[in-house]
Design a protein around this motif. Structure first.
Motif, PDB file in Angstrom:
ATOM      1  N   ARG A   1      -5.934   2.039   4.812  1.00 48.58           N
ATOM      2  CA  ARG A   1      -5.975   1.527   3.450  1.00 48.58           C
ATOM      3  C   ARG A   1      -6.406   0.057   3.447  1.00 48.58           C
ATOM      4  O   ARG A   1      -7.180  -0.377   2.583  1.00 48.58           O
ATOM      5  CB  ARG A   1      -4.592   1.699   2.806  1.00 48.58           C
ATOM      6  CG  ARG A   1      -4.446   1.118   1.408  1.00 48.58           C
ATOM      7  CD  ARG A   1      -5.120   2.000   0.365  1.00 48.58           C
ATOM      8  NE  ARG A   1      -5.198   1.332  -0.922  1.00 48.58           N
ATOM      9  CZ  ARG A   1      -4.332   1.494  -1.909  1.00 48.58           C
ATOM     10  NH1 ARG A   1      -3.326   2.329  -1.759  1.00 48.58           N
ATOM     11  NH2 ARG A   1      -4.476   0.847  -3.042  1.00 48.58           N
TER      12      ARG A   1
ATOM     13  N   ARG B   1     -10.827   1.474  -8.485  1.00 45.56           N
ATOM     14  CA  ARG B   1     -10.179   2.013  -7.292  1.00 45.56           C
ATOM     15  C   ARG B   1      -9.698   3.465  -7.467  1.00 45.56           C
ATOM     16  O   ARG B   1      -9.952   4.324  -6.643  1.00 45.56           O
ATOM     17  CB  ARG B   1      -8.999   1.119  -6.963  1.00 45.56           C
ATOM     18  CG  ARG B   1      -8.461   1.263  -5.598  1.00 45.56           C
ATOM     19  CD  ARG B   1      -7.266   0.345  -5.433  1.00 45.56           C
ATOM     20  NE  ARG B   1      -7.635  -1.006  -5.027  1.00 45.56           N
ATOM     21  CZ  ARG B   1      -7.318  -2.111  -5.710  1.00 45.56           C
ATOM     22  NH1 ARG B   1      -6.661  -2.015  -6.844  1.00 45.56           N
ATOM     23  NH2 ARG B   1      -7.660  -3.279  -5.252  1.00 45.56           N
ATOM     24  N   HIS B   2      -8.994   3.723  -8.578  1.00 49.16           N
ATOM     25  CA  HIS B   2      -8.393   5.051  -8.751  1.00 49.16           C
ATOM     26  C   HIS B   2      -9.196   5.948  -9.689  1.00 49.16           C
ATOM     27  O   HIS B   2      -8.728   7.000 -10.098  1.00 49.16           O
ATOM     28  CB  HIS B   2      -6.956   4.914  -9.252  1.00 49.16           C
ATOM     29  CG  HIS B   2      -6.046   4.275  -8.245  1.00 49.16           C
ATOM     30  ND1 HIS B   2      -5.775   4.852  -7.025  1.00 49.16           N
ATOM     31  CD2 HIS B   2      -5.369   3.096  -8.254  1.00 49.16           C
ATOM     32  CE1 HIS B   2      -4.962   4.062  -6.333  1.00 49.16           C
ATOM     33  NE2 HIS B   2      -4.719   2.985  -7.056  1.00 49.16           N
TER      34      HIS B   2
ATOM     35  N   ARG C   1      -7.691  14.520   2.615  1.00 51.56           N
ATOM     36  CA  ARG C   1      -8.972  13.943   2.189  1.00 51.56           C
ATOM     37  C   ARG C   1     -10.134  14.657   2.880  1.00 51.56           C
ATOM     38  O   ARG C   1     -11.174  14.903   2.261  1.00 51.56           O
ATOM     39  CB  ARG C   1      -9.006  12.442   2.504  1.00 51.56           C
ATOM     40  CG  ARG C   1      -8.142  11.612   1.582  1.00 51.56           C
ATOM     41  CD  ARG C   1      -8.437  10.136   1.766  1.00 51.56           C
ATOM     42  NE  ARG C   1      -8.083   9.680   3.097  1.00 51.56           N
ATOM     43  CZ  ARG C   1      -6.900   9.160   3.414  1.00 51.56           C
ATOM     44  NH1 ARG C   1      -5.966   9.021   2.501  1.00 51.56           N
ATOM     45  NH2 ARG C   1      -6.655   8.779   4.639  1.00 51.56           N
TER      46      ARG C   1
ATOM     47  N   LEU D   1     -11.863   5.952   1.801  1.00 49.24           N
ATOM     48  CA  LEU D   1     -10.949   6.282   2.902  1.00 49.24           C
ATOM     49  C   LEU D   1     -11.506   7.399   3.793  1.00 49.24           C
ATOM     50  O   LEU D   1     -11.240   7.406   4.997  1.00 49.24           O
ATOM     51  CB  LEU D   1      -9.582   6.695   2.354  1.00 49.24           C
ATOM     52  CG  LEU D   1      -8.637   5.542   1.989  1.00 49.24           C
ATOM     53  CD1 LEU D   1      -7.419   6.074   1.247  1.00 49.24           C
ATOM     54  CD2 LEU D   1      -8.198   4.775   3.224  1.00 49.24           C
TER      55      LEU D   1
ATOM     56  N   LEU E   1     -11.236   5.136  -4.129  1.00 47.11           N
ATOM     57  CA  LEU E   1     -10.459   4.783  -2.942  1.00 47.11           C
ATOM     58  C   LEU E   1     -10.491   5.915  -1.912  1.00 47.11           C
ATOM     59  O   LEU E   1     -10.735   5.677  -0.726  1.00 47.11           O
ATOM     60  CB  LEU E   1      -9.015   4.476  -3.349  1.00 47.11           C
ATOM     61  CG  LEU E   1      -8.048   4.189  -2.205  1.00 47.11           C
ATOM     62  CD1 LEU E   1      -8.444   2.925  -1.464  1.00 47.11           C
ATOM     63  CD2 LEU E   1      -6.624   4.076  -2.722  1.00 47.11           C
ATOM     64  N   ASP E   2     -10.260   7.149  -2.376  1.00 44.78           N
ATOM     65  CA  ASP E   2     -10.221   8.272  -1.438  1.00 44.78           C
ATOM     66  C   ASP E   2     -11.585   8.496  -0.791  1.00 44.78           C
ATOM     67  O   ASP E   2     -11.675   8.824   0.388  1.00 44.78           O
ATOM     68  CB  ASP E   2      -9.762   9.553  -2.141  1.00 44.78           C
ATOM     69  CG  ASP E   2      -8.247   9.592  -2.287  1.00 44.78           C
ATOM     70  OD1 ASP E   2      -7.579   8.774  -1.646  1.00 44.78           O
ATOM     71  OD2 ASP E   2      -7.746  10.440  -3.049  1.00 44.78           O
TER      72      ASP E   2
ATOM     73  N   GLU F   1      -9.527  -1.405   1.490  1.00 47.75           N
ATOM     74  CA  GLU F   1      -9.384  -2.454   0.472  1.00 47.75           C
ATOM     75  C   GLU F   1     -10.330  -3.621   0.743  1.00 47.75           C
ATOM     76  O   GLU F   1     -10.835  -4.248  -0.177  1.00 47.75           O
ATOM     77  CB  GLU F   1      -7.940  -2.949   0.411  1.00 47.75           C
ATOM     78  CG  GLU F   1      -6.978  -1.961  -0.235  1.00 47.75           C
ATOM     79  CD  GLU F   1      -7.256  -1.719  -1.716  1.00 47.75           C
ATOM     80  OE1 GLU F   1      -7.839  -2.605  -2.377  1.00 47.75           O
ATOM     81  OE2 GLU F   1      -6.901  -0.633  -2.219  1.00 47.75           O
TER      82      GLU F   1
ATOM     83  N   TYR G   1       0.839  -1.199   0.000  1.00 49.77           N
ATOM     84  CA  TYR G   1       0.000   0.000   0.000  1.00 49.77           C
ATOM     85  C   TYR G   1       0.870   1.244   0.000  1.00 49.77           C
ATOM     86  O   TYR G   1       0.536   2.260  -0.580  1.00 49.77           O
ATOM     87  CB  TYR G   1      -0.910   0.015   1.225  1.00 49.77           C
ATOM     88  CG  TYR G   1      -1.961  -1.059   1.184  1.00 49.77           C
ATOM     89  CD1 TYR G   1      -2.531  -1.422  -0.019  1.00 49.77           C
ATOM     90  CD2 TYR G   1      -2.387  -1.689   2.338  1.00 49.77           C
ATOM     91  CE1 TYR G   1      -3.491  -2.410  -0.071  1.00 49.77           C
ATOM     92  CE2 TYR G   1      -3.351  -2.672   2.305  1.00 49.77           C
ATOM     93  CZ  TYR G   1      -3.897  -3.029   1.100  1.00 49.77           C
ATOM     94  OH  TYR G   1      -4.854  -3.999   1.054  1.00 49.77           O
TER      95      TYR G   1
ATOM     96  N   MET H   1     -12.957  13.267  -5.957  1.00 51.85           N
ATOM     97  CA  MET H   1     -11.999  12.311  -5.406  1.00 51.85           C
ATOM     98  C   MET H   1     -12.200  10.929  -6.016  1.00 51.85           C
ATOM     99  O   MET H   1     -13.265  10.610  -6.521  1.00 51.85           O
ATOM    100  CB  MET H   1     -12.169  12.237  -3.874  1.00 51.85           C
ATOM    101  CG  MET H   1     -11.940  13.559  -3.198  1.00 51.85           C
ATOM    102  SD  MET H   1     -12.581  13.620  -1.524  1.00 51.85           S
ATOM    103  CE  MET H   1     -11.386  12.609  -0.673  1.00 51.85           C
TER     104      MET H   1
ATOM    105  N   ARG I   1     -14.763  20.351   0.747  1.00 56.18           N
ATOM    106  CA  ARG I   1     -14.893  21.104  -0.494  1.00 56.18           C
ATOM    107  C   ARG I   1     -16.040  20.551  -1.353  1.00 56.18           C
ATOM    108  O   ARG I   1     -16.890  21.293  -1.840  1.00 56.18           O
ATOM    109  CB  ARG I   1     -13.575  21.001  -1.286  1.00 56.18           C
ATOM    110  CG  ARG I   1     -13.629  21.570  -2.695  1.00 56.18           C
ATOM    111  CD  ARG I   1     -12.437  21.104  -3.515  1.00 56.18           C
ATOM    112  NE  ARG I   1     -12.508  19.674  -3.813  1.00 56.18           N
ATOM    113  CZ  ARG I   1     -11.522  18.977  -4.352  1.00 56.18           C
ATOM    114  NH1 ARG I   1     -10.370  19.549  -4.608  1.00 56.18           N
ATOM    115  NH2 ARG I   1     -11.661  17.696  -4.617  1.00 56.18           N
ATOM    116  N   ASP I   2     -16.077  19.210  -1.498  1.00 58.19           N
ATOM    117  CA  ASP I   2     -17.027  18.623  -2.443  1.00 58.19           C
ATOM    118  C   ASP I   2     -18.442  18.576  -1.899  1.00 58.19           C
ATOM    119  O   ASP I   2     -19.399  18.723  -2.646  1.00 58.19           O
ATOM    120  CB  ASP I   2     -16.575  17.214  -2.840  1.00 58.19           C
ATOM    121  CG  ASP I   2     -15.385  17.261  -3.791  1.00 58.19           C
ATOM    122  OD1 ASP I   2     -15.054  18.372  -4.238  1.00 58.19           O
ATOM    123  OD2 ASP I   2     -14.804  16.209  -4.068  1.00 58.19           O
TER     124      ASP I   2
END
Lengths: 355, 260
Positions: free
Chosen positions: B134, B150-151, A206, B105, B101-102, B138, A13, B98, A212-213
């Protein structure tokens, strides 16, 4: 084709979370660092250092400061130059009041004072958003400028309000030469960029983007809105404060409120709009655009139109062309240079194929 | 289920109004630990308002919310999250800028133990903390089969997947109570089947208690252990799905018989 990621798999990771995941990116970074530290100080001339590289670096840092607040945490601000001014004057005053205070420490202290002021002017963000917040940060801009001009204490009783920056001594070495000022600026700016890049990839970053979002959803998943917004103001103002110190000490060589007027705030805002909101790289790209384009335009118009138009009109013409270019660019790429760069990268992966 | 066990969530005499317009009137019901409870009723019956009361987005004028043994006059959103209540929204409320994944998270933010200074310098607890979060994210990604995206920025995903990511963000917090506001709205049959499967698995594998709002009566009957029916801000039915379906008031509310 040239920009391949095939064969580069993240097995941990930690690897996957790196800012630069591919060896091509890391190699490019090292090459740039080598160029910036090892080559440029020797081959650059005074004009390059004083008129291009130093303002480019300081404005990149100022862009970073505002980008954390606006691009990442979503809080609009037109008070950037005010926080820069607070940083510059605080560094200067602290150096004056505490003789023997190391230069770099005074930059940090200036940043801390700017952060405190930033938090105070960030308090309205808890109740107001968007354009209304923009106007309230405008108050910071006018208030700080007024305060620094009105009270002679800040400029040590100097009539004009302009004070000469103290010599740039770090650990006994004088960084007063153009190359020295460039190296000093670079060594302050880069670590702050690394810290910011770390921050935006971690939990706080994050949380900023979440606020923000969509702030309702952020509150519902337990993100403390108040703390998150105020931290954005504090950290953003800290970075702007350090940028302000650098602007006064290594670029202008003088500490004066007029170096930090509203047009400077707008300049920093343009940097992040042109460079890309919510992008670390974008600050460098935006600052390069803002610093280089006027120079390129003046060289071009100097060689092409020098005999045709009088000098005063030439200067106005440059401003018009500069404005038009910004408008055209934003129509074509509203998300800024960083997005353009991403697009090129994506295309370079597949080139010469298209899909 | 035995009646002596205290319910996980218990609402009593909840009344909520907006500037005099009553959204919810004197509603009370219990949700037992480990059950799937469905809130149903026609549009404007006060279902979403009630969910917003449970996790503190709205503060009711009257009533009491008892969650996990602690009674409160009203919840605050942050308090609810800390207590172990997670939710999804009717109109997807993801963080559009985002990645998948973010987004997931962010659901772990309460579990993060490192300070922002440690995060900036990547020292102390920050590195291990990031990896621990993480790892949980996952697990959620694997559970919801979101590996391929994921991204991907969530704004680029189709609607059905966005709904799934939002469920993932809620699950990442490892909640005790999960509130789902129309998790299957706007989905086709296949997507609905998939989402029902996920909801049932969450309930059975993690033992998460679920309160959901759903219009598709077929899905409700199949999925839930307990149904609460609302109409015009009042409770008109409360019990097992089959029993509730037979109530004359419920039939009236749904089929629109003459009111008295």
């Amino acid at each position: 084709m040239f920009y391949q990621e095939s064969g580069q798999f993240s097995t941990r990771y930690r690897q996957d979370g790196r800012a630069l995941r591919l060896w091509q990116q890391r190699a490019a970074l090292w090459a740039l660092l080598l160029l910036a530290f090892g080559l440029l100080p020797f081959i650059g001339n005074d004009y390059w250092f004083s008129a291009i590289l130093i303002p480019f670096l300081v404005l990149s840092l100022a862009g970073l400061g505002l980008n954390l607040l606006t691009g990442y945490a979503g809080q609009l601000s037109l008070g950037s130059a005010a926080f820069m001014a607070v940083g510059a004057f605080a560094s200067y005053k602290l150096q004056f009041l505490l003789p023997g205070l190391p230069l770099l420490l005074s930059f940090v202290a200036g940043g801390v004072v700017a952060a405190a002021v930033g938090v105070v002017f960030g308090l309205p963000s808890l109740r107001i958003k968007g354009f209304y917040l923009l106007v309230s940060t405008l108050a910071a801009q006018f208030f700080v400028e007024w305060l620094l001009t009105k009270f002679a204490w800040f400029s040590n009783g100097n009539e004009s309000g302009v004070i000469t920056a103290p010599p740039l001594l770090v650990a006994g070495h004088d960084f007063g030469s153009p190359a020295g000022r460039y190296l000093l600026t670079l060594s302050v700016v880069l670590p702050l960029f690394v810290l910011a890049a770390n921050l935006v990839r971690s939990s706080l970053g994050r949380n900023w983007m979440a606020v923000r979002d969509m702030d309702t959803a952020a509150a519902v998943i337990g993100i403390p809105i108040l703390r998150t917004k105020l931290l954005a103001f504090a950290i953003s103002s800290f970075i702007l404060g350090v940028a302000g110190s650098l602007w006064a000490f290594t670029y202008l060589g003088t500490v004066e409120p007029h170096g930090f007027d509203l047009s400077r705030s707008f300049q920093v805002l343009f940097i992040i709009i042109l460079g890309g909101m919510g992008s670390i790289l974008g600050n460098f790209l935006g600052a390069a655009f803002i610093v280089l384009l006027p120079i390129v335009l003046s060289i071009l118009s100097g060689t092409l139109l020098s005999g045709v138009l009088p000098a005063g009109q030439l200067e106005n013409l440059q401003k018009i062309i500069f404005g038009v270019l910004i408008i055209l660019f934003l129509i074509k790429e509203p998300d800024g240079l960083a997005r353009l760069w991403q697009g090129w990268r994506a295309r370079a992966r597949l080139w010469p194929l298209r899909f | 289920m035995s009646e002596t066990v205290a319910p996980l969530l218990s609402l009593s005499h909840i009344s909520l109004s907006f500037k005099g317009v009553k959204a919810v009137t004197d509603i009370g019901f219990d949700v037992a630990e480990g059950e799937i409870c469905a809130l149903i009723g026609p549009n404007g019956a006060g279902k979403s308002s009630l969910l917003n009361v449970i996790n503190g987005v709205y503060q009711p004028q009257q009533g009491e919310i008892r969650f996990a043994g602690r009674a409160r006059r009203a919840m605050q959103p942050h308090e609810a999250a800390v207590a172990g209540i997670a939710r999804t929204f009717q109109n997807i409320a993801l963080f559009k800028g985002m990645s998948v994944l973010d987004n997931i998270l962010t659901g772990r933010n309460l579990a993060s133990r490192s300070s922002w200074l440690e995060q900036a310098f990547r020292v102390g607890r920050a590195v291990a903390d990031e990896e621990a979060q993480r790892a949980v994210a996952e697990e959620v990604i694997a559970f919801l089969r979101l590996q391929a995206w994921r991204h991907t920025p969530v704004g680029q995903l189709p609607y059905g997947l966005q709904k799934r990511v939002e469920l993932g963000r809620a699950l990442a917090a490892r909640p005790r109570l999960l509130l789902l506001d129309e998790p299957m709205a706007g989905m086709n049959r296949e997507e609905k089947r998939e989402m029902s499967q996920f909801i049932r698995e969450v309930n059975q594998v993690f033992g998460t208690t679920i309160v959901l709002i759903e219009h598709d009566i077929g899905v409700v009957m199949e999925l839930s252990d307990h149904v609460v029916v609302l109409d015009y801000g009042r409770k008109i039915g409360d019990g097992e799905p089959e029993a509730v379906r037979a109530l004359p008031e419920v039939i009236a509310a749904y089929l629109g018989q003459q009111r008295h």
